[in-house]
Design a protein around this motif. Structure first.
Motif, PDB file in Angstrom:
ATOM      1  N   LEU A  24      42.221  12.623 -12.506  1.00 41.70           N
ATOM      2  CA  LEU A  24      40.982  13.361 -12.756  1.00 41.70           C
ATOM      3  C   LEU A  24      39.764  12.464 -12.580  1.00 41.70           C
ATOM      4  CD1 LEU A  24      42.019  15.489 -15.875  1.00 41.70           C
ATOM      5  CD2 LEU A  24      41.760  16.259 -13.504  1.00 41.70           C
ATOM      6  N   GLY A  25      39.889  11.194 -12.994  1.00 44.45           N
ATOM      7  CA  GLY A  25      38.778  10.257 -12.800  1.00 44.45           C
ATOM      8  C   GLY A  25      38.497   9.998 -11.334  1.00 44.45           C
ATOM      9  N   VAL A  26      39.570   9.816 -10.540  1.00 44.64           N
ATOM     10  CA  VAL A  26      39.399   9.617  -9.100  1.00 44.64           C
ATOM     11  C   VAL A  26      38.768  10.851  -8.465  1.00 44.64           C
ATOM     12  CG1 VAL A  26      40.660   9.371  -6.927  1.00 44.64           C
ATOM     13  CG2 VAL A  26      41.256   7.933  -8.878  1.00 44.64           C
ATOM     14  N   LEU A  27      39.238  12.025  -8.876  1.00 45.01           N
ATOM     15  CA  LEU A  27      38.680  13.266  -8.332  1.00 45.01           C
ATOM     16  C   LEU A  27      37.196  13.395  -8.683  1.00 45.01           C
ATOM     17  CD1 LEU A  27      39.109  15.946  -6.883  1.00 45.01           C
ATOM     18  CD2 LEU A  27      39.854  16.932  -9.062  1.00 45.01           C
ATOM     19  N   ALA A  28      36.841  13.070  -9.919  1.00 39.98           N
ATOM     20  CA  ALA A  28      35.434  13.154 -10.324  1.00 39.98           C
ATOM     21  C   ALA A  28      34.580  12.174  -9.529  1.00 39.98           C
ATOM     22  CB  ALA A  28      35.313  12.873 -11.817  1.00 39.98           C
ATOM     23  N   ALA A  29      35.082  10.962  -9.305  1.00 37.08           N
ATOM     24  CA  ALA A  29      34.326   9.977  -8.526  1.00 37.08           C
ATOM     25  C   ALA A  29      34.138  10.441  -7.087  1.00 37.08           C
ATOM     26  CB  ALA A  29      35.044   8.632  -8.567  1.00 37.08           C
ATOM     27  N   LEU A  30      35.193  11.013  -6.494  1.00 36.29           N
ATOM     28  CA  LEU A  30      35.087  11.505  -5.122  1.00 36.29           C
ATOM     29  C   LEU A  30      34.109  12.670  -5.022  1.00 36.29           C
ATOM     30  CD1 LEU A  30      38.848  11.359  -4.105  1.00 36.29           C
ATOM     31  CD2 LEU A  30      37.017   9.957  -3.152  1.00 36.29           C
ATOM     32  N   VAL A  31      34.136  13.544  -6.017  1.00 36.58           N
ATOM     33  CA  VAL A  31      33.196  14.660  -6.027  1.00 36.58           C
ATOM     34  C   VAL A  31      31.765  14.137  -6.147  1.00 36.58           C
ATOM     35  CG1 VAL A  31      32.416  16.675  -7.344  1.00 36.58           C
ATOM     36  CG2 VAL A  31      34.843  16.353  -6.885  1.00 36.58           C
ATOM     37  N   GLY A  32      31.576  13.086  -6.949  1.00 38.40           N
ATOM     38  CA  GLY A  32      30.255  12.476  -7.058  1.00 38.40           C
ATOM     39  C   GLY A  32      29.769  11.932  -5.724  1.00 38.40           C
ATOM     40  N   VAL A  33      30.649  11.235  -5.009  1.00 40.42           N
ATOM     41  CA  VAL A  33      30.293  10.724  -3.682  1.00 40.42           C
ATOM     42  C   VAL A  33      29.968  11.884  -2.744  1.00 40.42           C
ATOM     43  CG1 VAL A  33      31.151   9.475  -1.661  1.00 40.42           C
ATOM     44  CG2 VAL A  33      31.658   8.629  -3.965  1.00 40.42           C
ATOM     45  N   LEU A  34      30.757  12.945  -2.842  1.00 36.90           N
ATOM     46  CA  LEU A  34      30.529  14.104  -1.980  1.00 36.90           C
ATOM     47  C   LEU A  34      29.178  14.755  -2.262  1.00 36.90           C
ATOM     48  CD1 LEU A  34      31.711  15.963   0.183  1.00 36.90           C
ATOM     49  CD2 LEU A  34      32.783  17.301  -1.649  1.00 36.90           C
ATOM     50  N   LEU A 285      44.463   5.699  -4.187  1.00 35.14           N
ATOM     51  CA  LEU A 285      43.445   5.723  -5.231  1.00 35.14           C
ATOM     52  C   LEU A 285      44.030   6.177  -6.567  1.00 35.14           C
ATOM     53  CD1 LEU A 285      40.444   7.296  -3.260  1.00 35.14           C
ATOM     54  CD2 LEU A 285      40.679   4.924  -4.011  1.00 35.14           C
ATOM     55  N   VAL A 286      44.895   7.178  -6.521  1.00 36.04           N
ATOM     56  CA  VAL A 286      45.475   7.714  -7.756  1.00 36.04           C
ATOM     57  C   VAL A 286      46.575   6.807  -8.279  1.00 36.04           C
ATOM     58  CG1 VAL A 286      46.777   9.655  -8.717  1.00 36.04           C
ATOM     59  CG2 VAL A 286      44.850  10.088  -7.189  1.00 36.04           C
ATOM     60  N   GLY A 287      47.406   6.278  -7.380  1.00 32.13           N
ATOM     61  CA  GLY A 287      48.511   5.419  -7.791  1.00 32.13           C
ATOM     62  C   GLY A 287      49.716   6.223  -8.230  1.00 32.13           C
ATOM     63  N   GLY A 288      50.826   5.541  -8.380  1.00 27.07           N
ATOM     64  CA  GLY A 288      52.032   6.189  -8.875  1.00 27.07           C
ATOM     65  C   GLY A 288      52.754   7.039  -7.857  1.00 27.07           C
ATOM     66  N   ARG A 290      51.886   9.798  -6.541  1.00 19.04           N
ATOM     67  CA  ARG A 290      51.754  11.222  -6.827  1.00 19.04           C
ATOM     68  C   ARG A 290      51.227  11.987  -5.612  1.00 19.04           C
ATOM     69  NH1 ARG A 290      51.430  13.520 -11.555  1.00 19.04           N
ATOM     70  NH2 ARG A 290      49.521  14.677 -11.093  1.00 19.04           N
ATOM     71  N   VAL A 291      51.686  13.244  -5.501  1.00 17.19           N
ATOM     72  CA  VAL A 291      51.153  14.150  -4.493  1.00 17.19           C
ATOM     73  C   VAL A 291      49.867  14.737  -5.062  1.00 17.19           C
ATOM     74  CG1 VAL A 291      51.597  16.165  -3.067  1.00 17.19           C
ATOM     75  CG2 VAL A 291      53.486  14.661  -3.703  1.00 17.19           C
ATOM     76  N   ALA A 292      48.736  14.148  -4.710  1.00 16.24           N
ATOM     77  CA  ALA A 292      47.452  14.504  -5.314  1.00 16.24           C
ATOM     78  C   ALA A 292      46.678  15.393  -4.347  1.00 16.24           C
ATOM     79  CB  ALA A 292      46.661  13.238  -5.651  1.00 16.24           C
ATOM     80  N   LEU A 293      46.878  16.709  -4.450  1.00 13.87           N
ATOM     81  CA  LEU A 293      46.227  17.628  -3.521  1.00 13.87           C
ATOM     82  C   LEU A 293      44.718  17.683  -3.743  1.00 13.87           C
ATOM     83  CD1 LEU A 293      48.747  20.624  -3.447  1.00 13.87           C
ATOM     84  CD2 LEU A 293      48.508  18.755  -1.813  1.00 13.87           C
ATOM     85  N   GLY A 294      44.286  17.685  -5.003  1.00 10.83           N
ATOM     86  CA  GLY A 294      42.854  17.717  -5.283  1.00 10.83           C
ATOM     87  C   GLY A 294      42.121  16.515  -4.718  1.00 10.83           C
ATOM     88  N   PRO A 295      42.544  15.289  -5.037  1.00 10.84           N
ATOM     89  CA  PRO A 295      41.916  14.119  -4.424  1.00 10.84           C
ATOM     90  C   PRO A 295      42.033  14.091  -2.910  1.00 10.84           C
ATOM     91  CG  PRO A 295      43.089  13.466  -6.399  1.00 10.84           C
ATOM     92  CD  PRO A 295      43.428  14.905  -6.162  1.00 10.84           C
ATOM     93  N   ALA A 296      43.141  14.587  -2.352  1.00 17.76           N
ATOM     94  CA  ALA A 296      43.277  14.623  -0.891  1.00 17.76           C
ATOM     95  C   ALA A 296      42.220  15.528  -0.273  1.00 17.76           C
ATOM     96  CB  ALA A 296      44.673  15.101  -0.501  1.00 17.76           C
ATOM     97  N   ALA A 297      41.968  16.676  -0.911  1.00  7.21           N
ATOM     98  CA  ALA A 297      40.912  17.575  -0.429  1.00  7.21           C
ATOM     99  C   ALA A 297      39.555  16.895  -0.508  1.00  7.21           C
ATOM    100  CB  ALA A 297      40.917  18.867  -1.246  1.00  7.21           C
ATOM    101  N   ALA A 298      39.298  16.193  -1.606  1.00  4.75           N
ATOM    102  CA  ALA A 298      38.007  15.523  -1.773  1.00  4.75           C
ATOM    103  C   ALA A 298      37.840  14.394  -0.764  1.00  4.75           C
ATOM    104  CB  ALA A 298      37.877  14.991  -3.197  1.00  4.75           C
ATOM    105  N   VAL A 299      38.910  13.614  -0.528  1.00  2.33           N
ATOM    106  CA  VAL A 299      38.825  12.545   0.469  1.00  2.33           C
ATOM    107  C   VAL A 299      38.548  13.124   1.848  1.00  2.33           C
ATOM    108  CG1 VAL A 299      40.147  10.768   1.683  1.00  2.33           C
ATOM    109  CG2 VAL A 299      40.265  10.917  -0.795  1.00  2.33           C
ATOM    110  N   GLY A 300      39.251  14.211   2.196  1.00  7.49           N
ATOM    111  CA  GLY A 300      39.017  14.839   3.488  1.00  7.49           C
ATOM    112  C   GLY A 300      37.585  15.308   3.650  1.00  7.49           C
ATOM    113  N   ALA A 301      37.028  15.909   2.589  1.00  9.46           N
ATOM    114  CA  ALA A 301      35.643  16.383   2.651  1.00  9.46           C
ATOM    115  C   ALA A 301      34.671  15.220   2.788  1.00  9.46           C
ATOM    116  CB  ALA A 301      35.329  17.203   1.400  1.00  9.46           C
ATOM    117  N   VAL A 302      34.891  14.144   2.028  1.00 10.46           N
ATOM    118  CA  VAL A 302      34.018  12.963   2.107  1.00 10.46           C
ATOM    119  C   VAL A 302      34.076  12.339   3.496  1.00 10.46           C
ATOM    120  CG1 VAL A 302      33.735  10.602   1.271  1.00 10.46           C
ATOM    121  CG2 VAL A 302      34.038  12.462  -0.365  1.00 10.46           C
ATOM    122  N   VAL A 303      35.281  12.184   4.028  1.00  9.13           N
ATOM    123  CA  VAL A 303      35.433  11.557   5.346  1.00  9.13           C
ATOM    124  C   VAL A 303      34.760  12.396   6.430  1.00  9.13           C
ATOM    125  CG1 VAL A 303      37.120  10.959   7.128  1.00  9.13           C
ATOM    126  CG2 VAL A 303      37.528  10.293   4.762  1.00  9.13           C
TER     127      VAL A 303
END
Length: 342
Positions: A24-34, A285-288, A290-303
């Motif tokens: 959730l922290g990684v997702l929030a940071a990515l959303v902030g960058v976006l 970024l998330v580690g572990g 994990r299949v992180a669909l939310g962060p993957a969507a945010a990374v794709g949007a940022v890129v």
């Protein structure tokens, strides 16, 4: 901690609270960058707008100039970049997890190339554009994906077969693209080349509206299927022992990924390598693992949005299509994956 499955294997227990918080922290940071990139994208240009003017226009309290610039000129392009990137990020995460291969993105397995060939045929042979083109590419992407799955099917879907069949389908699609480019008129060839480069320069507002609805529905569907995706990453045998029907789950997940990819291609053309790089970046970024669909969507949007801004403003007097910028970054990443892999 792990818990035993009925066949003696082990399955990871529910993720630790700290892991969830990190995601959730990684997702929030990515959303902030976006958000920052969105403000830059809406504010920078021939008519510069301050962040306050952009914010005012977004909430309906802007002046006449800022309202026009945000709503009519820059807003559709920025929204399209965000939606295309998010769609490709989720699609790439799904395909790589289902096929269990880090290079099995829609770009590599032939879905993007096939959908592009269908779209180009519609442009050159039928003169289709706008929302109609969106629908044609959506249907064409599904047909191409069914063909790839049928050719790769051997008592299930396996990673290596999908990649190899996808490479063959991509080669066929590129041959069709070459023939279509030479058979059309000069004007059609120019339009087709701009679209094939992955461009947001002339995005259609009606198409963006259709993409918005489709992306929201499909991303929600992907998130709802997230637990199944996590189980599938453990292998078909473990998934079956837990009561999941692996082949059926794979088909539904891959269909979701194909529709997301086709929608992105219909809007901006084949934007290269976003689907390939978004999911691995999110996992790191998330580690572990994990299949992180939310962060993957945010990374794709940022890129995608970041690449579009670079293409617009990095070189004075030159506007590069977003696909050219993402390709310049993604191609070395793919070569690095191939060089270090077995």
């Amino acid at each position: 901690m792990t818990r035993p499955t009925p066949r003696g294997t082990t399955l990871p227990s529910r993720p630790h609270v700290g892991v969830v918080r990190r995601e959730l922290g990684v997702l929030a940071a990515l959303v902030g960058v976006l958000v920052v990139l969105v403000l830059v994208g809406l504010g920078v240009g021939d008519i510069p707008l301050s962040p306050l003017q952009v914010a005012g226009a977004l909430v309906g309290h802007g002046d006449t100039v800022s309202d026009f610039v945000v709503a009519q000129l820059r807003g559709p392009r920025v929204l399209a970049a965000v939606l295309v990137g998010a769609s490709l990020g989720v699609a790439g995460a799904i395909v790589q997890s289902v096929v269990r291969n880090p290079i099995a993105s829609p770009d590599v397995i032939g879905v993007t190339s096939g959908a592009s060939a269908v779209g180009l045929a519609a442009i050159v042979l039928l003169g289709v554009s706008g929302v109609a083109l969106f629908g044609v590419v959506l249907v064409g992407g599904v047909v191409v994906a069914v063909l790839i799955a049928a050719l790769a099917w051997r008592r299930g879907i396996t990673g290596n077969r999908v990649v190899l069949v996808g490479i063959g389908v991509s080669a066929m699609a590129l041959s069709a693209v070459g023939w279509l480019l030479t058979s059309g008129s000069v004007q059609q060839a120019g339009t087709a080349l701009l679209w094939l480069s992955g461009s947001l320069n002339a995005v259609d507002r009606g198409v963006v509206g259709a993409l918005l609805v489709g992306t929201v529905v499909l991303v929600v569907a992907a998130l709802l299927q997230g637990p199944r995706l996590t189980v599938l990453t453990l292998g078909d045998e473990v998934a079956a022992s837990l009561g999941l029907r692996p082949d059926r789950a794979k088909v539904l997940l891959l269909l979701t990924a194909v529709l997301l990819t086709a929608g992105a291609v219909a809007t901006a053309g084949p934007v290269a390598f976003v689907a390939l790089t978004a999911a691995p970046t999110a996992r790191r970024l998330v580690g572990g693992g994990r299949v992180a669909l939310g962060p993957a969507a945010a990374v794709g949007a940022v890129v995608t949005l970041g690449a579009d801004l670079v293409g617009q403003f990095a070189l004075p007097g030159v506007t590069l299509p977003v696909g050219v910028v993402t390709g310049a970054v993604g191609a070395p990443y793919l070569l690095w994956l191939l060089a270090r892999g077995r």
